[in-house]
Scaffold this motif. Structure first.
Motif, mmCIF file in Angstrom:
data_model
loop_
_atom_site.group_PDB
_atom_site.id
_atom_site.type_symbol
_atom_site.label_atom_id
_atom_site.label_comp_id
_atom_site.label_asym_id
_atom_site.label_seq_id
_atom_site.Cartn_x
_atom_site.Cartn_y
_atom_site.Cartn_z
ATOM 1 N N LYS A 151 0.863 -1.139 -0.075
ATOM 2 C CA LYS A 151 -0.147 0.050 -0.043
ATOM 3 C C LYS A 151 0.964 1.217 0.043
ATOM 4 N N PRO A 152 1.578 1.513 -1.079
ATOM 5 C CA PRO A 152 2.424 2.931 -1.149
ATOM 6 C C PRO A 152 1.514 4.058 -1.346
ATOM 7 N N THR A 153 1.868 5.081 -1.249
ATOM 8 C CA THR A 153 1.108 6.084 -1.779
ATOM 9 C C THR A 153 1.084 6.795 -3.061
ATOM 10 N N ALA A 154 2.172 6.427 -3.744
ATOM 11 C CA ALA A 154 2.377 6.712 -5.228
ATOM 12 C C ALA A 154 3.341 5.442 -5.812
ATOM 13 N N VAL A 155 3.145 5.382 -6.960
ATOM 14 C CA VAL A 155 4.139 4.272 -7.769
ATOM 15 C C VAL A 155 4.535 5.011 -9.040
ATOM 16 N N VAL A 156 5.762 4.379 -9.498
ATOM 17 C CA VAL A 156 6.412 4.769 -10.659
ATOM 18 C C VAL A 156 7.027 3.448 -11.104
ATOM 19 N N ILE A 157 6.524 3.234 -12.406
ATOM 20 C CA ILE A 157 6.989 1.933 -12.893
ATOM 21 C C ILE A 157 7.819 2.287 -14.008
ATOM 22 N N PHE A 158 9.222 1.734 -14.255
ATOM 23 C CA PHE A 158 10.098 2.011 -15.224
ATOM 24 C C PHE A 158 10.259 0.486 -15.987
ATOM 25 N N SER A 159 9.807 0.601 -17.144
ATOM 26 C CA SER A 159 9.764 -0.821 -17.847
ATOM 27 C C SER A 159 9.757 -0.484 -19.511
ATOM 28 N N ASP A 160 10.045 -1.243 -20.362
ATOM 29 C CA ASP A 160 9.844 -1.245 -21.544
ATOM 30 C C ASP A 160 8.496 -2.172 -21.892
ATOM 31 N N LEU A 161 7.882 -2.610 -20.919
ATOM 32 C CA LEU A 161 6.478 -3.109 -21.247
ATOM 33 C C LEU A 161 6.279 -4.110 -22.028
ATOM 34 N N GLU A 162 7.215 -5.001 -22.505
ATOM 35 C CA GLU A 162 7.085 -5.953 -23.281
ATOM 36 C C GLU A 162 6.634 -7.056 -22.853
ATOM 37 N N CYS A 163 5.221 -6.968 -22.458
ATOM 38 C CA CYS A 163 4.636 -8.098 -21.631
ATOM 39 C C CYS A 163 3.030 -7.752 -21.583
ATOM 40 N N PRO A 164 2.139 -8.449 -21.138
ATOM 41 C CA PRO A 164 0.848 -8.143 -20.969
ATOM 42 C C PRO A 164 0.708 -7.062 -20.011
ATOM 43 N N PRO A 165 -0.319 -6.404 -20.265
ATOM 44 C CA PRO A 165 -0.560 -5.204 -19.472
ATOM 45 C C PRO A 165 -1.006 -5.483 -17.819
ATOM 46 N N ALA A 178 6.974 5.113 -16.670
ATOM 47 C CA ALA A 178 8.063 5.660 -17.725
ATOM 48 C C ALA A 178 8.500 4.397 -18.789
ATOM 49 N N VAL A 179 7.913 4.487 -19.853
ATOM 50 C CA VAL A 179 7.779 3.473 -20.661
ATOM 51 C C VAL A 179 9.154 3.652 -21.829
ATOM 52 N N LEU A 180 9.961 2.583 -22.036
ATOM 53 C CA LEU A 180 11.278 2.838 -22.714
ATOM 54 C C LEU A 180 10.871 2.190 -23.987
ATOM 55 N N ALA A 181 11.208 2.999 -25.064
ATOM 56 C CA ALA A 181 11.212 2.336 -26.340
ATOM 57 C C ALA A 181 10.323 1.515 -26.831
ATOM 58 N N ASN A 182 9.021 1.713 -26.402
ATOM 59 C CA ASN A 182 7.922 0.986 -26.789
ATOM 60 C C ASN A 182 6.662 1.724 -27.166
ATOM 61 N N PRO A 183 6.430 2.557 -28.253
ATOM 62 C CA PRO A 183 5.285 3.584 -28.484
ATOM 63 C C PRO A 183 4.042 2.545 -28.614
ATOM 64 N N ASP A 184 4.101 1.238 -28.641
ATOM 65 C CA ASP A 184 2.756 0.666 -28.701
ATOM 66 C C ASP A 184 2.254 0.247 -27.607
ATOM 67 N N ALA A 185 2.835 0.468 -26.145
ATOM 68 C CA ALA A 185 2.433 -0.043 -24.947
ATOM 69 C C ALA A 185 1.513 0.644 -24.586
#
Length: 192
Positions: A151-165, A178-185
């Motif tokens: 239960k944090p109060t804010a979340v930041v996720i750095f990933s290329d999101l080369e995975c299911p949502p 912060a999505v890296l090099a994946n414009p279709d994420a």
């Protein structure tokens, strides 16, 4: 107007190129991340207490209430598709956030298909290095479970999101991606 004029055949090609170059601006993700953190802080100005820095002039004082940066949780994708240079960039930005926004607590969670390492920083701790573990695939199920459990109060996720949502069911905190090099994420909820 450009489209209508083009259909009439009266727009030179150079003007069209100039206009279209403004349609997709490139904004550094670091500045967007910093702006997002600033928006998450619950701070305001009050006239109830005089500003001690200006005793001769009655100016408002800044008050910081219990805010969304009480416990910042930072998820760092450490899968094999993330380069060491990108990890350095992520951690540099995280260090900047830690030093400038001063959250009360910050948890750095490294993940690939599982949680690989958890590092907790509290007020007064220094953030000057980070050992990286992982290099497997990428799966966000462990990220969801960790957010719900801690239960944090804010979340930041750095990933290329080369995975299911990420399934956002049960996650009720602000999230920035912060999505890296994946414009279709695609993400279910949160700022990208």
């Amino acid at each position: 107007a450009i489209h209508q004029a083009k259909s009439a055949g009266s727009v030179p090609g150079g003007v069209e190129d100039m206009v279209s170059s403004f349609l997709a601006p490139s904004i550094p993700w670091e500045s967007l991340l910093f702006r997002w953190f600033t928006d998450q802080q619950d701070e305001d100005y009050t006239w109830q207490r005089p500003n001690r820095r200006s005793p001769d002039i009655y100016l408002p004082s800044k008050i910081i209430e219990e805010g969304k940066l009480d416990h910042l949780m930072y998820f760092q994708d450490v899968s094999g598709s993330i380069s060491n240079e990108n990890m350095r960039r992520f951690n540099s930005e995280l260090s900047h956030v830690w030093n400038s926004m001063e959250p009360k607590k910050m948890t750095v969670v490294q993940f690939d298909t599982d949680i690989q390492k958890v590092t907790v920083f509290n007020e007064g701790d220094t953030f000057d290095k980070m050992e990286i573990l992982g290099r497997g695939g990428t799966c966000l199920v462990c990220v969801r479970d960790y957010i719900i459990e801690h239960k944090p109060t804010a979340v930041v996720i750095f990933s290329d999101l080369e995975c299911p949502p990420l399934d956002m069911t049960g996650i009720n905190v602000p999230v920035i991606w912060a999505v890296l090099a994946n414009p279709d994420a695609t993400v279910e909820r949160g700022d990208v």
